[in-house]
Scaffold this active site. Structure first.
Site, mmCIF file in Angstrom:
data_model
loop_
_atom_site.group_PDB
_atom_site.id
_atom_site.type_symbol
_atom_site.label_atom_id
_atom_site.label_comp_id
_atom_site.label_asym_id
_atom_site.label_seq_id
_atom_site.Cartn_x
_atom_site.Cartn_y
_atom_site.Cartn_z
ATOM 1 C CE LYS A 13 -9.853 18.835 -9.879
ATOM 2 N NZ LYS A 13 -8.546 19.458 -10.137
ATOM 3 N NE ARG A 87 -6.984 14.046 -10.724
ATOM 4 C CZ ARG A 87 -7.510 14.594 -9.640
ATOM 5 N NH1 ARG A 87 -8.652 14.158 -9.170
ATOM 6 N NH2 ARG A 87 -6.888 15.585 -9.039
ATOM 7 N NE ARG A 126 -4.747 22.596 -2.419
ATOM 8 C CZ ARG A 126 -5.247 21.872 -3.414
ATOM 9 N NH1 ARG A 126 -6.394 22.213 -3.959
ATOM 10 N NH2 ARG A 126 -4.593 20.830 -3.887
ATOM 11 N NE ARG A 159 -4.260 17.902 -1.293
ATOM 12 C CZ ARG A 159 -5.067 17.855 -2.353
ATOM 13 N NH1 ARG A 159 -6.239 18.466 -2.340
ATOM 14 N NH2 ARG A 159 -4.705 17.208 -3.441
ATOM 15 N NE ARG A 170 -1.593 17.009 -6.948
ATOM 16 C CZ ARG A 170 -2.054 18.035 -6.215
ATOM 17 N NH1 ARG A 170 -1.225 18.726 -5.447
ATOM 18 N NH2 ARG A 170 -3.317 18.348 -6.244
#
Ligand code: AMP
Length: 213
Positions: A13, A87, A126, A159, A170
């Site tokens: 996203k 969400r 990431r 992160r 998540r």
């Protein structure tokens, strides 16, 4: 055109929003970025959100919706892209009422489809720039200089919520709360499903051609 992008964590996203913003000069509203900014600045909103985010849980709807309402107040009619909001179905309903207030509408709800194995790989690998938020990956998108952002030279970091144990929560939150949005947007005729696998530019071309259709 006003767009929202949704999908599982790691679906791309943020990356696709950045490309859309660059190409179409739309206003970008990312609820994740807004929360991270609030946390960095230790605002009351940041303090409320941090505990949920650290655990990989969704921030409660009323907090998120309040924050998004404020952002819409700053839009002044500009075209926008919503990234990571809504969400949940209650958030999607709250969004409808915010849009009505501002006499705006969502033209397309773009769902980025990516399978679970690839999501894990994208999330654990990431790395994000602390300064400008640009996104890299330890295997698929290495920076030119190790640990430094190509865009601004800022430090790259992982992160906290991209660590394996938090990712699991998540993904569960996504399945329970966010996946039902697909049926919601299909029912109101706004859903566009895009294959989110492959290189960012390939995914972007798919989005562009579906938006043109
Ligand atoms: P993101 O950067 O979009 O992956 O969001 C990071 C985290 O921020 C999520 O795991 C949630 O804890 C929180 N968050 C972001 N957007 C929302 C939202 N619309 N509703 C609830 N929590 C959110």
């Amino acid at each position: 055109m006003n767009i929202l992008l949704f999908g599982a964590p790691g679906a791309g996203k943020g990356t696709q929003s950045a490309l859309l913003v660059e190409r179409h000069r739309m206003h970008h509203i990312s609820t994740g970025d807004l929360f991270r900014h609030a946390i960095k600045n230790q605002t009351p909103l940041g303090k409320q959100a941090k505990g949920f985010m650290d655990k990989g849980q969704l921030v409660p709807d009323e907090i998120v919706v309040g924050m998004v309402e404020e952002e819409f107040g700053k839009l002044h009619g500009k075209q926008f892209i919503l990234d990571g909001f809504p969400r949940t179905v209650p958030q999607a309903k709250a969004l409808e009422s915010i849009l009505n207030t501002h006499k705006m509408r969502i033209d397309k709800a773009v769902f980025l489809e990516v399978d679970q194995g690839l999501l894990m790989d994208r999330l654990t690998g990431r790395r994000v720039c602390r300064k400008c938020g640009a996104v890299f990956h330890v295997a698929a998108k290495l920076p030119k200089s190790a640990g430094r952002c190509d865009e601004c030279g800022g430090e790259l970091y992982q992160r906290d919520d991209d660590k394996a144990e938090v990712i699991k929560t998540r993904l569960e939150a996504y399945e329970v709360s966010t996946a039902p949005l697909k049926a919601y947007y299909e029912e109101i005729g706004r859903l566009v499903v895009v294959d989110g696998t492959g290189e960012a530019n390939q995914v972007f071309s798919r989005i562009e051609s579906l938006l043109r259709a």
